[in-house]
Design an enzyme around this catalytic site. Structure first.
Site, PDB file in Angstrom:
ATOM      1  N   GLY A  54     -17.145   9.191   6.770  1.00 52.56           N
ATOM      2  CA  GLY A  54     -15.976  10.035   6.989  1.00 52.56           C
ATOM      3  C   GLY A  54     -15.161  10.138   5.738  1.00 52.56           C
ATOM      4  O   GLY A  54     -15.591   9.757   4.657  1.00 52.56           O
ATOM      5  N   CYS A  55     -13.977  10.651   5.884  1.00 54.44           N
ATOM      6  CA  CYS A  55     -13.106  10.882   4.740  1.00 54.44           C
ATOM      7  C   CYS A  55     -12.569   9.558   4.214  1.00 54.44           C
ATOM      8  O   CYS A  55     -12.271   9.409   3.055  1.00 54.44           O
ATOM      9  CB  CYS A  55     -11.968  11.775   5.178  1.00 54.44           C
ATOM     10  N   GLN A  56     -12.436   8.581   5.086  1.00 54.73           N
ATOM     11  CA  GLN A  56     -11.669   7.403   4.723  1.00 54.73           C
ATOM     12  C   GLN A  56     -12.496   6.146   4.507  1.00 54.73           C
ATOM     13  O   GLN A  56     -12.405   5.500   3.500  1.00 54.73           O
ATOM     14  CB  GLN A  56     -10.664   7.127   5.837  1.00 54.73           C
TER      15      GLN A  56
ATOM     16  N   HIS B 370      -9.805   9.134  -0.750  1.00 55.26           N
ATOM     17  CA  HIS B 370     -10.224   9.503  -2.109  1.00 55.26           C
ATOM     18  C   HIS B 370      -9.427  10.681  -2.666  1.00 55.26           C
ATOM     19  O   HIS B 370      -9.630  11.093  -3.795  1.00 55.26           O
ATOM     20  CB  HIS B 370     -11.720   9.774  -2.166  1.00 55.26           C
TER      21      HIS B 370
END
Lengths: 149, 414
Positions: A54-56, B370
């Protein structure tokens, strides 16, 4: 481990545990503790195909099909996510594909975690549940055509 | 921190805060501390009112209507263009193109100027600290045209290696597209130097101003950049509207981007002739309401005093940096000499997401992850950071809440 409890029983147990917590700190300390207790996944399972990326943070989810039941192993580089996936696995691991596919998992909402972690893109609980069920579905199809893996 | 005066006499942060209704809300039973301004800033009441006023009083399609509502809407929409022109020091409002945001501005240039001017073997230079929005459009273009993407490296402090940049410049370089201020590190890049060096060898320069426009004075003529893109929602304006500035000569020579209404002069089935600048690049009914409200946001910044706001934000940065450095195991990522009010950090053995979740439970909004700069995170060997980014309405007390919140989160995760 074999799961002699029904999925609903395990869920009820978790809801019961959470009902004792008086504030968010206690809730999260419990989840963090679960995360710490979940043994790290062996390196051989930490391969790309097991990643729910995922993004995290990264979640690894591996599964095994034995005697008509699905067994899950998981890990994450983030502790709270690891605690949550640990909880999911404790509920679903050791059950038949049909039981897993039918599981409503109402406990996620009951313990107040739904809103919180469904949002972080594919790495929320929703994505984990989906992947867990995907494995169950795959094993179900295999068992229907009579193949072993 | 007695030596720091956070509130300068002319800049009253408490008065500023009153303009932003969301700052009064509670999150998890605590007053919200909003430190995710680099992702999007909150909106003053005047901006919110402008949106509602437009829809309540003069909602109409612009430019061709002859009725009163259309005239009013057109006038308000075009007034924003003039305000933007002044805000970034552009010579003409014809050079102000409304987009959906920075990403669309960069893509517009890649798809029009890029397709017309980039050929096999040409080189485009970006930097190692670009947002994905200033990487991917050029990758797509380079792949299509068999051109080459070159990357200016950064040092451990998070500053561009300018000597390496100069070495990358060559007669093959056609475009340099760099970020003015890093969204992940806060670094202010020496864009004037970058632009001058690129122009010396005949390359054009696009500046990604997504993060800089809210903090720094922007003068595109002084910078002499060929393109400058920014987003409305990071400058206290609405989402869904952004700006691409381009030098008139270049914009005129570029092919059109999207075809449709508004951007045409005359259409026949044999041939279509295109409208003049800036409408040539604004196909279809634009985002009228948000564009109108963008003017109110820019006026708000001008009236508040951009310089005073920046000075307040810099005080917050200094204070936050000092306080963060007292936390054991915390490492600040991005220690450039020139920074905007944004601080990225990691904590030993703790995943940024865990910090983010536990801060949220204390009513504190930060960004973790990020930051859409995966190559930069790779450069620093980390999966992501926790980022606290400050706006004019943040206070020293909020920094204190962040510190206390962090200490609590670390204790819980230890």
């Amino acid at each position: 481990m074999n799961n002699n409890q029904t999925i609903e029983d395990t869920e009820a147990g978790i809801i019961e545990s959470f009902s004792w917590f008086e504030n968010w700190e206690e809730k999260y300390e419990y989840i963090i503790e679960l995360g710490k207790k979940l043994p790290a996944l062996e390196e051989e399972y930490k391969k790309d195909e097991n990643i729910i990326k995922g993004c995290q943070s990264t979640v690894w989810l591996a599964s095994e099909y034995k005697n008509g039941k699905v067994f899950y192993k998981a890990d994450s580089d983030a502790l709270i996510v690891k605690g949550l996936v640990s909880m999911l696995i404790s509920v679903l691991s050791g059950h038949t594909p049909d039981e897993i596919l039918d599981a409503k998992l109402g406990f996620i909402k009951e313990i107040g975690m739904m809103a919180h972690l469904a949002q972080t893109r594919s790495n929320g609980l929703v994505a984990m549940v989906k992947q867990i069920k995907n494995y169950a579905l795959a094993y179900k199809s295999i068992s229907v055509v009579g193949k072993t893996i | 921190m007695a030596e720091l005066t956070i509130i300068s006499p002319a800049f009253d942060v408490n008065e500023i805060r009153k303009c932003f209704p969301v700052l009064e809300r509670e999150v998890k039973n605590q007053l919200l501390v909003y430190l995710d301004n680099a992702a999007t800033s909150q909106k003053p009441q005047s901006v919110i009112d402008a949106l509602s006023h437009y829809y309540s009083n003069y909602n109409a399609n612009i430019h061709r209507g002859i009725h009163t509502l259309a005239e009013e809407a057109t006038a308000a929409y075009e007034a924003t263009r003039v305000t933007v022109k002044d805000f970034i020091g552009a010579p003409s409002s014809d050079e102000i193109i409304f987009t959906r945001g920075t990403t669309e501005g960069i893509n517009l240039v890649a798809y029009t100027w890029g397709r017309q001017n980039i050929n096999a073997g040409d080189e485009i230079i970006i930097s190692a600290m670009e947002h994905h929005s200033n990487i991917v459009p050029w990758q797509i273009l380079c792949e299509e045209k068999k051109a080459v993407l070159k990357v200016i490296p950064v040092n451990d402090e998070g500053e561009l290696l300018m000597d390496e940049y100069r070495k990358l410049l060559s007669p093959k370089t056609k475009l340099v597209s760099v970020v003015h201020v890093s969204n992940a590190l806060g670094t202010i890049n020496p864009v004037k130097e970058i632009i001058d060096a690129a122009h010396n060898i005949g390359a054009l320069v696009l500046i990604d101003g997504a993060q800089s426009t809210v903090h720094l004075d922007i003068d595109v003529q002084k910078l002499n950049c060929d393109f400058f893109a920014f987003s409305g929602h990071k400058v206290y304006g609405p989402t869904g509207v952004g700006v691409l500035y381009g030098k008139k000569k270049i914009l005129e020579s570029m092919p059109v981007f999207m075809g449709g209404g508004e951007m045409i002069k005359e259409v026949t089935f044999e041939k279509t002739t295109y409208n003049s600048l800036p409408y040539k690049y604004e196909a279809g009914t634009p985002n009228i309401a948000d564009t109108i409200a963008l003017k109110v946001a820019l006026d708000f910044m001008t009236e508040t005093g951009k310089e005073m706001a920046a000075s307040h934000e810099n005080d917050l940065l200094k204070y936050a940096t000092q306080q963060l450095e007292t936390i054991p195991g915390l490492r600040i990522i991005g220690k450039a000499k020139e920074k905007v009010s944004l601080v990225s950090f990691v904590i030993d053995k703790i995943h940024p997401q865990d910090i983010g979740v536990l801060l949220d439970n204390q009513g504190i909004a930060v960004r973790t992850g990020h930051h859409c700069t995966q190559p930069l995170m790779k450069r620093f060997g980390i999966p992501g950071t926790v980022r606290a980014s400050f706006a004019m309405y943040n206070t020293k007390e909020e920094v204190d809440r962040l510190i206390v919140g962090l200490q609590k989160a670390i204790k819980m995760l230890a």
